[in-house]
Design a protein around this motif. Structure first.
Motif, PDB file in Angstrom:
ATOM      1  N   SER A   1      25.130  35.214   5.817  1.00 40.67           N
ATOM      2  CA  SER A   1      25.274  35.672   7.202  1.00 40.67           C
ATOM      3  C   SER A   1      24.395  36.890   7.445  1.00 40.67           C
ATOM      4  CB  SER A   1      26.732  36.035   7.481  1.00 40.67           C
ATOM      5  OG  SER A   1      27.552  34.903   7.322  1.00 40.67           O
TER       6      SER A   1
ATOM      7  N   GLU B   1      28.345  38.117  12.200  1.00 42.42           N
ATOM      8  CA  GLU B   1      27.057  37.658  12.737  1.00 42.42           C
ATOM      9  C   GLU B   1      27.218  37.107  14.161  1.00 42.42           C
ATOM     10  OE1 GLU B   1      24.740  34.961  10.285  1.00 42.42           O
ATOM     11  OE2 GLU B   1      23.766  34.106  12.050  1.00 42.42           O
ATOM     12  N   ARG B   2      28.228  36.247  14.338  1.00 43.83           N
ATOM     13  CA  ARG B   2      28.422  35.571  15.629  1.00 43.83           C
ATOM     14  C   ARG B   2      28.640  36.569  16.762  1.00 43.83           C
ATOM     15  NH1 ARG B   2      30.833  31.446  13.699  1.00 43.83           N
ATOM     16  NH2 ARG B   2      32.979  32.165  13.578  1.00 43.83           N
ATOM     17  N   HIS B   3      29.431  37.593  16.499  1.00 38.48           N
ATOM     18  CA  HIS B   3      29.782  38.513  17.591  1.00 38.48           C
ATOM     19  C   HIS B   3      29.010  39.829  17.521  1.00 38.48           C
ATOM     20  CE1 HIS B   3      32.828  35.600  18.486  1.00 38.48           C
ATOM     21  NE2 HIS B   3      33.420  35.765  17.323  1.00 38.48           N
ATOM     22  N   LYS B   4      28.069  39.920  16.575  1.00 40.17           N
ATOM     23  CA  LYS B   4      27.255  41.126  16.400  1.00 40.17           C
ATOM     24  C   LYS B   4      28.137  42.374  16.257  1.00 40.17           C
ATOM     25  CE  LYS B   4      23.019  39.365  18.293  1.00 40.17           C
ATOM     26  NZ  LYS B   4      23.514  37.970  18.211  1.00 40.17           N
TER      27      LYS B   4
ATOM     28  N   GLN C   1      30.611  35.424   8.828  1.00 38.27           N
ATOM     29  CA  GLN C   1      30.097  34.592   9.924  1.00 38.27           C
ATOM     30  C   GLN C   1      30.501  35.180  11.273  1.00 38.27           C
ATOM     31  OE1 GLN C   1      32.093  31.012   8.759  1.00 38.27           O
ATOM     32  NE2 GLN C   1      30.931  30.928   6.847  1.00 38.27           N
ATOM     33  N   MET C   2      31.706  35.688  11.333  1.00 40.17           N
ATOM     34  CA  MET C   2      32.171  36.267  12.607  1.00 40.17           C
ATOM     35  C   MET C   2      31.410  37.546  12.949  1.00 40.17           C
ATOM     36  SD  MET C   2      36.276  35.596  12.722  1.00 40.17           S
ATOM     37  CE  MET C   2      36.471  36.605  14.174  1.00 40.17           C
TER      38      MET C   2
ATOM     39  N   GLU D   1      38.672  35.265  18.839  1.00 44.72           N
ATOM     40  CA  GLU D   1      38.308  34.056  18.108  1.00 44.72           C
ATOM     41  C   GLU D   1      39.582  33.463  17.520  1.00 44.72           C
ATOM     42  OE1 GLU D   1      34.630  33.785  15.979  1.00 44.72           O
ATOM     43  OE2 GLU D   1      35.527  32.507  14.439  1.00 44.72           O
TER      44      GLU D   1
END
Ligand code: PRX
Length: 650
Positions: free
Chosen positions: A378, A350-353, A347-348, A104
């Protein structure tokens, strides 16, 4: 209550989460004890088993530990292997389509790189740098942003047996030049710039400046086009894209002896000159892979994220080499936790699990300050394990991490180790060891840690002393590049019976848990970054207007420690506006000499510094003055007692 006091009064215990333990690689105290016993009964056999289980050898080793030239211990000497094969090729073709790196960027854009793609990119770059004349044993400086190409560059060096030395992108041109010259590097791999918090990091111009100032050994500079605005110097500079354009995606790996240096990494010590810590290929990889498996319990379906920069040892063992050796998927992040806002990490996740997350106490403290509602926005339910590293974590921050980020479900691995140890030494095995906030718990199986007095004798429970490791281990430092004498002096001082001296003080409680108290030498830990007081002093006195300088650390809420400099100027002591201007000049100067991380937070001017009659600066007194206290004890040995009040500003 300050950090030390709160650690001393801490008595909470968290048993391993049974659900976690049921699936953990090492899932009970019995399993931990069995490994400890195995190492006790047959130390070399224990490490040989780990080396065979965790790595793929091209030529198997028959010698395990060679101590004939102690303390330059050598491991697995007649074995041969290649680090990039262990991190990539051996996962193919099975994991060809598995994502190795989710990258990212600072602006939030995401790139995914599979193990096959990683293989191909590493091979192309390895062929590229080979075509520039780089061969086995040559040193290569890597000065890159936190993007996958940094790991690709490291692995490309490893593929052909070149020795890399990564320089943190936050270090200045001066610091870069010192490292280039100390290693005698033939090649520099850099980028036209990086992005952090919406701002560009001018890496290429720092390389240009370093080379202009004199780096005779450097023949070529490879420039990755991160921003697309590289201005290349004819003769030396080669664009990364042009270098790899016609290169094959096959590159026969150079199988190196286990002791072949994999990398040099500079770190601060108690003199002005940083030390080039030398790590060996085989031994380093054993502990890097093993600790990712044992301490982080990494499995095939994990998404792992270590927030460290590849410029530090954590980025070597827990970004580039360890996770890839285990073939897992990891997140790599170019930016900073506060951009575009303080929710970025969460947030990251959550985004990338993300399932396993590893960061530093300083980041946790800074994010904790923003309040619980930031992470609450998040979904953090993918997390199953949390780690910390770099400095003592205060119990308050530990509890916040546990409660708010880990939902009281995730074990916390507080990992104690150092650039020199190569990998975790003291840390909880999450399915086996109960944790206590602020303690890194117990040594890993095979690591014989102890606390001793200055003569090497064990101290009693709860008494502070020197943290030592009594037996060699595979990923230990081999030497300081070009300075065997300093290696022996720093880490194996004569009085200590051949033990490895870590340079930290610690105590062990009644349960055998280790509590790290801090450094015993003149090394500061600022936001988890290791900096030598002498290094900053040397930078200050190099300024034409400075006559003398002394630097000490002062406790800081978020950074752990902040830097206070006491400066004597040539000519009159600056006051008022002149002092303010001088403070700015000197802060900028230190940023130029070392890097912005070394900027003093506080600069005080005096006509003199407190010294003994023999002329030694009394740092103990300065540490008191830094926190606003006039020394209580005996100052009669002081040459110039009146100076104390002046420095205190009274
Ligand atoms: O003082 C200890 C502290 O960081 C030092 C090592 O710094 P460096 O070589 O830069 O490596 C940092 C990443 C491993 C140690 O001597 N330190 C590191 N981890 C911890 C720690 N102090 C307390 N608790 C830790 N978990």
């Amino acid at each position: 209550m300050n950090n030390l006091e709160s650690i001393l009064t801490e008595n909470r215990v968290f048993q391993p989460n049974p659900e976690f333990a049921a699936h953990a690689r090492i899932g009970s105290l019995d399993a931990y004890n069995a490994l400890v016993a195995e190492a006790q009964n047959d130390y070399e056999g224990f490490w040989a088993r780990q080396a065979r289980e965790f790595l793929t050898w091209d030529t198997p080793f028959t010698t395990i530990l060679d101590d004939s030239n102690a303390p330059h211990y050598r491991w697995f000497t007649d074995g041969k292997l290649n680090a990039s094969v262990n991190c990539i090729d051996r996962h193919l073709p099975a994991k060809a389509q598995k994502v190795a790196i989710i990258a990212e960027a600072d602006d939030g854009s995401v790139r995914e790189i599979t193990y096959q793609q990683l293989h191909d990119e590493v091979a192309k770059l390895a062929n590229g740098i080979k075509s520039l004349g780089v061969t086995k044993g040559d040193r290569v400086i890597i000065y890159m942003p936190m993007i996958p190409e940094a790991s690709i560059a490291m692995l490309a060096c490893a593929r052909i047996g070149a020795i890399h030395s990564v320089v943190f992108g936050g270090f200045s041109a001066e610091a870069l030049r010192d490292r280039i010259n100390d290693t005698g590097a033939r090649l520099v791999i850099t980028a036209d710039g990086g992005m952090r918090g919406g701002r560009t990091v001018p890496l290429k111009s720092a390389v240009d400046k370093a080379l202009e100032a004199g780096c005779a050994s450097v023949e070529k500079v490879v420039v990755f086009e991160r921003l697309g605005n590289a201005a290349l110097n004819a003769g030396t500079d080669v664009a990364w894209s042009a270098l790899i354009a016609d290169k094959s995606t096959t590159c026969d790996p150079e199988m190196v002896e286990a002791e072949h240096p994999l990398f040099l990494l500079y770190t601060s010590g108690s003199t002005g000159k940083p030390k080039g810590v030398q790590h060996a290929t085989g031994g380093f990889l054993v502990n890097a892979a093993l600790t990712n498996a044992w301490v982080f319990d990494l499995n095939d379906d994990d998404v792992y994220w270590c927030t460290a920069d590849v410029g530090w040892i954590t980025g070597h063992s827990y970004v580039t080499y360890g996770p890839l050796a285990l073939g897992v998927t990891q997140v790599m992040f170019e930016g900073i936790p506060s951009y575009p806002d303080g929710g970025r990490f969460w947030q990251m996740i959550e985004r990338h699990k993300v399932s396993v997350f590893y960061t530093a106490p300083t980041a946790i403290r800074a994010l904790m300050k923003l309040g619980d509602d930031v992470p609450a926005k998040s979904d953090l339910s993918s997390l199953r394990l949390l780690g910390t590293v770099g400095e003592p974590i205060n119990p308050e921050a530990w509890m916040w991490y546990h409660r708010v980020i880990g939902s009281e479900r995730c074990p916390i691995a507080d990992t104690w180790w150092q650039t020199e140890t190569g990998a975790h030494m003291i840390a909880p095995l999450p399915g086996a060891i109960a944790t206590k906030p602020g303690s890194c718990t117990r040594p890993l199986p095979g690591i014989i840690a102890d606390i001793v007095d200055d003569e090497g004798n064990p101290v009693g429970h709860n008494q502070g002393g020197n943290l030592v490791i009594k037996k060699p281990w595979p990923s230990m430092i081999r030497t300081i590049w070009g300075d065997d004498a300093r290696f022996q002096r720093s880490y194996f001082p004569e009085k200590l019976k051949g033990y490895y001296l870590a340079g930290d003080s610690a105590r062990r409680d009644d349960d055998g848990y280790f509590w790290i108290m801090g450094r015993i030498d003149d090394v500061l830990n600022v936001s988890g970054h290791r900096l030598g007081t002498m290094e900053i002093e040397s930078a200050l006195v190099a300024h034409p207007l400075v006559a003398e300088a002394a630097v000490v650390g002062k406790p800081h809420d978020i950074k752990g420690e902040s830097i206070v400099a006491f400066v004597v100027c040539k000519g009159d002591r600056p006051e008022g506006d002149a002092a303010d201007a001088m403070v700015k000049t000197l802060r900028d100067w230190v940023a130029e000499q070392i890097g912005p991380i070394a900027k003093p937070d506080d600069i005080r001017f005096g006509d003199n510094l407190p010294k003994t009659r023999s002329g030694k600066i009394m740092r103990r007194l300065l540490r008191g003055i830094a926190i606003g206290e006039l020394p209580q004890g005996d100052v009669s040995t002081l040459e110039n007692p009146a100076i104390l009040e002046q420095l205190l500003g009274k």
